[in-house]
Design an enzyme around this catalytic site. Structure first.
Site, PDB file in Angstrom:
ATOM      1  N   ASN A  20       0.602  -1.551  -0.388  1.00 38.40           N
ATOM      2  CA  ASN A  20       0.275  -0.173   0.230  1.00 38.40           C
ATOM      3  C   ASN A  20       1.157   1.463  -0.180  1.00 38.40           C
ATOM      4  O   ASN A  20       2.431   1.396   0.304  1.00 38.40           O
ATOM      5  CB  ASN A  20      -0.604   0.112   0.778  1.00 38.40           C
ATOM      6  CG  ASN A  20      -1.661   1.469   1.046  1.00 38.40           C
ATOM      7  OD1 ASN A  20      -2.361   1.917   0.216  1.00 38.40           O
ATOM      8  ND2 ASN A  20      -1.821   2.078   2.766  1.00 38.40           N
TER       9      ASN A  20
ATOM     10  N   HIS B  28       0.778   5.094   1.255  1.00 40.13           N
ATOM     11  CA  HIS B  28       0.331   6.152   1.930  1.00 40.13           C
ATOM     12  C   HIS B  28       0.840   7.238   2.221  1.00 40.13           C
ATOM     13  O   HIS B  28       2.199   7.064   1.981  1.00 40.13           O
ATOM     14  CB  HIS B  28       0.349   5.603   3.781  1.00 40.13           C
ATOM     15  CG  HIS B  28      -0.188   6.031   4.013  1.00 40.13           C
ATOM     16  ND1 HIS B  28      -1.771   6.220   4.415  1.00 40.13           N
ATOM     17  CD2 HIS B  28      -0.301   7.321   5.689  1.00 40.13           C
ATOM     18  CE1 HIS B  28      -2.440   6.783   5.477  1.00 40.13           C
ATOM     19  NE2 HIS B  28      -1.378   7.475   5.725  1.00 40.13           N
TER      20      HIS B  28
ATOM     21  N   SER C 229       4.812   6.438   2.222  1.00 46.85           N
ATOM     22  CA  SER C 229       5.208   6.020   2.859  1.00 46.85           C
ATOM     23  C   SER C 229       4.364   4.275   1.961  1.00 46.85           C
ATOM     24  O   SER C 229       3.557   4.579   1.664  1.00 46.85           O
ATOM     25  CB  SER C 229       4.753   4.874   4.011  1.00 46.85           C
ATOM     26  OG  SER C 229       5.408   6.046   4.744  1.00 46.85           O
TER      27      SER C 229
ATOM     28  N   ASP D 179      -2.516   0.863   7.575  1.00 47.70           N
ATOM     29  CA  ASP D 179      -1.444   1.472   7.583  1.00 47.70           C
ATOM     30  C   ASP D 179      -0.395   1.048   8.621  1.00 47.70           C
ATOM     31  O   ASP D 179       0.482   2.117   9.505  1.00 47.70           O
ATOM     32  CB  ASP D 179      -1.592   2.627   7.658  1.00 47.70           C
ATOM     33  CG  ASP D 179      -2.732   3.224   6.189  1.00 47.70           C
ATOM     34  OD1 ASP D 179      -3.093   3.036   5.480  1.00 47.70           O
ATOM     35  OD2 ASP D 179      -4.201   4.694   7.126  1.00 47.70           O
TER      36      ASP D 179
HETATM   37  C1  GAR Z   1      -2.537   8.679  -3.325  1.00 55.56           C
HETATM   38  O1  GAR Z   1      -1.362  10.224  -2.866  1.00 55.56           O
HETATM   39  C2  GAR Z   1      -1.958   7.759  -2.086  1.00 55.56           C
HETATM   40  O2  GAR Z   1      -0.727   8.163  -1.579  1.00 55.56           O
HETATM   41  C3  GAR Z   1      -3.395   7.460  -1.170  1.00 55.56           C
HETATM   42  O3  GAR Z   1      -4.295   8.224  -2.706  1.00 55.56           O
HETATM   43  C4  GAR Z   1      -3.770   9.108  -3.725  1.00 55.56           C
HETATM   44  C5  GAR Z   1      -4.642   8.291  -4.381  1.00 55.56           C
HETATM   45  O4  GAR Z   1      -3.526   8.906  -5.748  1.00 55.56           O
HETATM   46  N1  GAR Z   1      -3.277   6.885  -0.901  1.00 55.56           N
HETATM   47  C6  GAR Z   1      -4.160   6.986   0.711  1.00 55.56           C
HETATM   48  O5  GAR Z   1      -4.396   8.112   1.523  1.00 55.56           O
HETATM   49  C7  GAR Z   1      -4.268   5.937   0.823  1.00 55.56           C
HETATM   50  N2  GAR Z   1      -4.764   5.595   2.466  1.00 55.56           N
HETATM   51  P1  GAR Z   1      -4.132   8.593  -7.160  1.00 55.56           P
HETATM   52  O6  GAR Z   1      -5.183   7.696  -7.796  1.00 55.56           O
HETATM   53  O7  GAR Z   1      -3.726   9.524  -8.558  1.00 55.56           O
HETATM   54  O8  GAR Z   1      -2.343   7.588  -7.063  1.00 55.56           O
END
Ligand code: GAR
Length: 217
Positions: free
Chosen positions: A106, A108, A135, A144
Protein backbone atom coordinates in the site's frame (compact mmCIF):
# COMPACT_ATOMS: atom_id res chain seq x y z
CA UNK A 1 10.74 -12.66 -15.20
CA UNK A 2 8.08 -10.05 -15.88
CA UNK A 3 6.23 -9.28 -12.67
CA UNK A 4 2.45 -9.62 -12.72
CA UNK A 5 0.85 -6.77 -10.79
CA UNK A 6 -2.80 -6.33 -9.78
CA UNK A 7 -3.70 -2.76 -8.80
CA UNK A 8 -6.51 -1.68 -6.49
CA UNK A 9 -7.60 1.95 -6.84
CA UNK A 10 -10.62 4.00 -5.83
CA UNK A 11 -9.89 7.34 -7.41
CA UNK A 12 -8.05 9.25 -10.09
CA UNK A 13 -5.30 6.65 -10.62
CA UNK A 14 -2.13 8.69 -11.07
CA UNK A 15 -0.02 6.05 -9.30
CA UNK A 16 -1.52 3.41 -11.59
CA UNK A 17 -0.78 5.65 -14.59
CA UNK A 18 2.85 5.96 -13.47
CA UNK A 19 3.13 2.17 -13.21
CA UNK A 20 1.58 1.68 -16.65
CA UNK A 21 3.88 4.30 -18.20
CA UNK A 22 6.93 2.62 -16.71
CA UNK A 23 5.87 -0.79 -17.99
CA UNK A 24 5.26 0.71 -21.44
CA UNK A 25 8.60 2.52 -21.65
CA UNK A 26 10.48 -0.50 -20.36
CA UNK A 27 11.75 1.04 -17.09
CA UNK A 28 9.73 -1.46 -15.04
CA UNK A 29 9.74 -5.12 -16.00
CA UNK A 30 6.11 -5.70 -15.07
CA UNK A 31 2.65 -6.16 -16.47
CA UNK A 32 -0.50 -4.74 -14.93
CA UNK A 33 -2.72 -7.81 -15.16
CA UNK A 34 -5.81 -6.18 -13.69
CA UNK A 35 -7.18 -3.00 -12.17
CA UNK A 36 -9.77 -3.39 -9.42
CA UNK A 37 -11.99 -0.76 -7.89
CA UNK A 38 -14.78 -0.38 -5.37
CA UNK A 39 -16.13 2.41 -7.57
CA UNK A 40 -17.34 1.46 -11.05
CA UNK A 41 -16.86 5.07 -12.18
CA UNK A 42 -13.34 5.50 -10.79
CA UNK A 43 -11.14 7.36 -13.30
CA UNK A 44 -8.38 4.85 -12.47
CA UNK A 45 -10.31 2.08 -14.24
CA UNK A 46 -10.09 3.95 -17.53
CA UNK A 47 -6.32 3.46 -17.64
CA UNK A 48 -6.80 -0.29 -18.02
CA UNK A 49 -8.04 -2.10 -21.12
CA UNK A 50 -11.68 -3.15 -20.75
CA UNK A 51 -10.86 -6.83 -20.31
CA UNK A 52 -8.56 -5.99 -17.40
CA UNK A 53 -11.01 -3.84 -15.40
CA UNK A 54 -13.13 -4.89 -12.45
CA UNK A 55 -15.22 -2.22 -10.75
CA UNK A 56 -18.08 -3.01 -8.38
CA UNK A 57 -19.47 -1.38 -5.28
CA UNK A 58 -19.69 -3.57 -2.18
CA UNK A 59 -23.49 -3.10 -2.27
CA UNK A 60 -23.52 -4.97 -5.60
CA UNK A 61 -22.64 -8.13 -3.66
CA UNK A 62 -24.82 -7.41 -0.62
CA UNK A 63 -22.18 -7.04 2.06
CA UNK A 64 -18.49 -6.44 2.59
CA UNK A 65 -17.62 -10.10 3.15
CA UNK A 66 -19.16 -11.20 -0.14
CA UNK A 67 -17.74 -8.20 -1.96
CA UNK A 68 -14.22 -8.92 -0.76
CA UNK A 69 -14.54 -12.64 -1.56
CA UNK A 70 -15.57 -11.73 -5.14
CA UNK A 71 -12.80 -9.15 -5.37
CA UNK A 72 -10.21 -11.63 -4.12
CA UNK A 73 -11.43 -14.28 -6.59
CA UNK A 74 -11.21 -11.78 -9.45
CA UNK A 75 -7.71 -10.76 -8.42
CA UNK A 76 -6.61 -14.39 -8.02
CA UNK A 77 -7.88 -15.15 -11.52
CA UNK A 78 -5.27 -12.74 -12.90
CA UNK A 79 -2.49 -14.72 -11.13
CA UNK A 80 -0.67 -11.68 -9.74
CA UNK A 81 2.75 -11.87 -8.14
CA UNK A 82 2.00 -8.66 -6.24
CA UNK A 83 -1.15 -6.77 -5.31
CA UNK A 84 -0.70 -3.01 -5.07
CA UNK A 85 -3.14 -0.69 -3.30
CA UNK A 86 -2.70 2.63 -5.09
CA UNK A 87 -5.27 4.94 -3.57
CA UNK A 88 -7.68 2.17 -2.57
CA UNK A 89 -9.76 3.98 0.02
CA UNK A 90 -11.51 1.14 1.83
CA UNK A 91 -10.36 -0.75 4.88
CA UNK A 92 -9.70 -4.34 3.81
CA UNK A 93 -10.96 -7.24 5.91
CA UNK A 94 -8.76 -9.85 7.51
CA UNK A 95 -9.84 -12.72 5.21
CA UNK A 96 -8.99 -10.68 2.12
CA UNK A 97 -5.62 -9.63 3.50
CA UNK A 98 -4.79 -13.21 4.48
CA UNK A 99 -5.20 -14.34 0.87
CA UNK A 100 -2.56 -11.92 -0.37
CA UNK A 101 -0.44 -11.52 2.76
CA UNK A 102 3.23 -11.04 2.03
CA UNK A 103 2.65 -9.85 -1.52
CA UNK A 104 0.34 -6.88 -0.98
CA UNK A 105 1.66 -3.32 -0.82
CA UNK A 106 0.00 0.00 0.00
CA UNK A 107 1.13 3.53 -0.65
CA UNK A 108 0.17 5.95 2.09
CA UNK A 109 0.71 9.71 2.00
CA UNK A 110 2.50 10.20 5.32
CA UNK A 111 5.72 9.31 7.05
CA UNK A 112 4.30 6.29 8.86
CA UNK A 113 3.89 5.59 11.73
CA UNK A 114 2.79 9.25 11.68
CA UNK A 115 -0.75 9.89 10.46
CA UNK A 116 -2.34 6.58 9.53
CA UNK A 117 -5.83 7.03 8.08
CA UNK A 118 -7.20 10.12 6.34
CA UNK A 119 -6.34 13.84 5.97
CA UNK A 120 -2.62 13.19 6.30
CA UNK A 121 -1.48 16.39 4.55
CA UNK A 122 -3.74 18.59 6.67
CA UNK A 123 -2.62 16.84 9.83
CA UNK A 124 1.07 17.34 8.99
CA UNK A 125 0.48 21.05 8.28
CA UNK A 126 -1.62 21.53 11.42
CA UNK A 127 1.13 19.92 13.52
CA UNK A 128 3.70 22.37 12.04
CA UNK A 129 5.84 19.44 10.96
CA UNK A 130 9.04 20.39 9.16
CA UNK A 131 8.61 17.56 6.66
CA UNK A 132 6.04 15.28 5.18
CA UNK A 133 6.19 12.33 2.83
CA UNK A 134 4.84 9.01 1.70
CA UNK A 135 5.41 5.40 2.70
CA UNK A 136 5.04 2.04 1.02
CA UNK A 137 4.28 -0.78 3.40
CA UNK A 138 3.11 -4.36 3.46
CA UNK A 139 -0.62 -4.58 4.07
CA UNK A 140 -1.58 -6.20 7.37
CA UNK A 141 -4.93 -6.31 9.19
CA UNK A 142 -4.20 -3.18 11.23
CA UNK A 143 -4.77 -0.05 9.12
CA UNK A 144 -1.56 1.48 7.70
CA UNK A 145 0.48 -0.42 10.29
CA UNK A 146 2.35 -3.05 8.22
CA UNK A 147 6.13 -3.07 7.89
CA UNK A 148 7.29 0.02 6.02
CA UNK A 149 9.59 -0.75 3.09
CA UNK A 150 10.46 2.71 1.86
CA UNK A 151 9.65 6.38 2.31
CA UNK A 152 10.12 9.64 0.49
CA UNK A 153 10.41 12.95 2.37
CA UNK A 154 9.75 16.52 1.32
CA UNK A 155 10.00 19.71 3.37
CA UNK A 156 6.79 21.52 4.25
CA UNK A 157 7.12 25.07 2.96
CA UNK A 158 6.16 28.14 5.02
CA UNK A 159 2.39 28.79 4.89
CA UNK A 160 1.89 25.86 2.52
CA UNK A 161 -1.70 24.62 2.19
CA UNK A 162 -2.50 20.91 2.56
CA UNK A 163 -3.62 20.83 -1.09
CA UNK A 164 -0.39 22.35 -2.35
CA UNK A 165 1.62 19.96 -0.19
CA UNK A 166 -0.33 16.99 -1.58
CA UNK A 167 0.28 18.24 -5.11
CA UNK A 168 4.05 18.54 -4.52
CA UNK A 169 4.21 15.14 -2.89
CA UNK A 170 2.37 13.27 -5.63
CA UNK A 171 5.20 13.01 -8.20
CA UNK A 172 7.53 11.87 -5.43
CA UNK A 173 4.96 9.19 -4.52
CA UNK A 174 5.04 7.97 -8.10
CA UNK A 175 8.85 7.74 -8.05
CA UNK A 176 8.69 5.88 -4.72
CA UNK A 177 6.14 3.43 -6.09
CA UNK A 178 8.28 2.65 -9.13
CA UNK A 179 11.47 2.28 -7.10
CA UNK A 180 9.79 -0.19 -4.73
CA UNK A 181 8.23 -2.16 -7.57
CA UNK A 182 11.69 -2.47 -9.15
CA UNK A 183 12.88 -4.08 -5.91
CA UNK A 184 9.93 -6.46 -6.12
CA UNK A 185 10.90 -7.26 -9.73
CA UNK A 186 14.40 -8.09 -8.52
CA UNK A 187 12.95 -10.49 -5.95
CA UNK A 188 14.47 -8.34 -3.21
CA UNK A 189 11.34 -7.93 -1.07
CA UNK A 190 9.57 -10.28 1.29
CA UNK A 191 7.57 -10.15 4.49
CA UNK A 192 8.34 -12.41 7.43
CA UNK A 193 5.85 -12.12 10.27
CA UNK A 194 5.49 -8.38 10.78
CA UNK A 195 8.94 -7.60 9.39
CA UNK A 196 9.96 -6.54 5.90
CA UNK A 197 12.93 -8.38 4.44
CA UNK A 198 15.22 -6.69 1.94
CA UNK A 199 17.54 -9.10 0.15
CA UNK A 200 16.73 -11.64 2.85
CA UNK A 201 17.73 -9.33 5.72
CA UNK A 202 15.31 -7.67 8.17
CA UNK A 203 14.76 -4.05 7.20
CA UNK A 204 15.18 -2.29 10.52
CA UNK A 205 14.52 1.16 9.07
CA UNK A 206 12.64 1.98 5.87
CA UNK A 207 14.70 2.65 2.76
CA UNK A 208 14.73 6.30 1.67
CA UNK A 209 14.18 7.61 -1.83
CA UNK A 210 16.94 10.11 -2.59
CA UNK A 211 16.76 13.04 -5.03
CA UNK A 212 18.06 10.83 -7.87
CA UNK A 213 15.21 8.36 -7.26
CA UNK A 214 17.45 5.73 -5.74
CA UNK A 215 16.47 3.83 -2.63
CA UNK A 216 19.16 4.13 0.01
CA UNK A 217 19.39 2.73 3.54
C1 GAR B 1 -2.29 8.90 -3.24
O1 GAR B 1 -1.88 10.13 -2.74
C2 GAR B 1 -2.08 7.81 -2.20
O2 GAR B 1 -0.93 8.02 -1.42
C3 GAR B 1 -3.32 7.94 -1.37
O3 GAR B 1 -4.34 8.18 -2.30
C4 GAR B 1 -3.80 8.89 -3.40
C5 GAR B 1 -4.22 8.19 -4.67
O4 GAR B 1 -3.86 8.93 -5.78
N1 GAR B 1 -3.57 6.77 -0.61
C6 GAR B 1 -4.19 6.79 0.56
O5 GAR B 1 -4.57 7.82 1.09
C7 GAR B 1 -4.37 5.43 1.19
N2 GAR B 1 -4.77 5.58 2.55
P1 GAR B 1 -3.99 8.33 -7.23
O6 GAR B 1 -5.39 7.73 -7.34
O7 GAR B 1 -3.82 9.51 -8.13
O8 GAR B 1 -2.92 7.30 -7.41
Amino acid sequence: MTLRIAVLASGRGTNLRAILQATADGTLDAEVVGVFSDKPGAPALRYAPEDRRWGYRPSHFGDKTRYEAALADAIDATRPDWVVCAGYMRILGDAFIERFRGRMLNIHPSLLPKYPGLYTHARAVAAHDAEHGASIHFVTPELDAGAVIAQVRIPILPRESPDKLAERLLPREHALMLAVLRLACDGALAEQGDIALYNGQPLLNPLSLDSTDRLVP
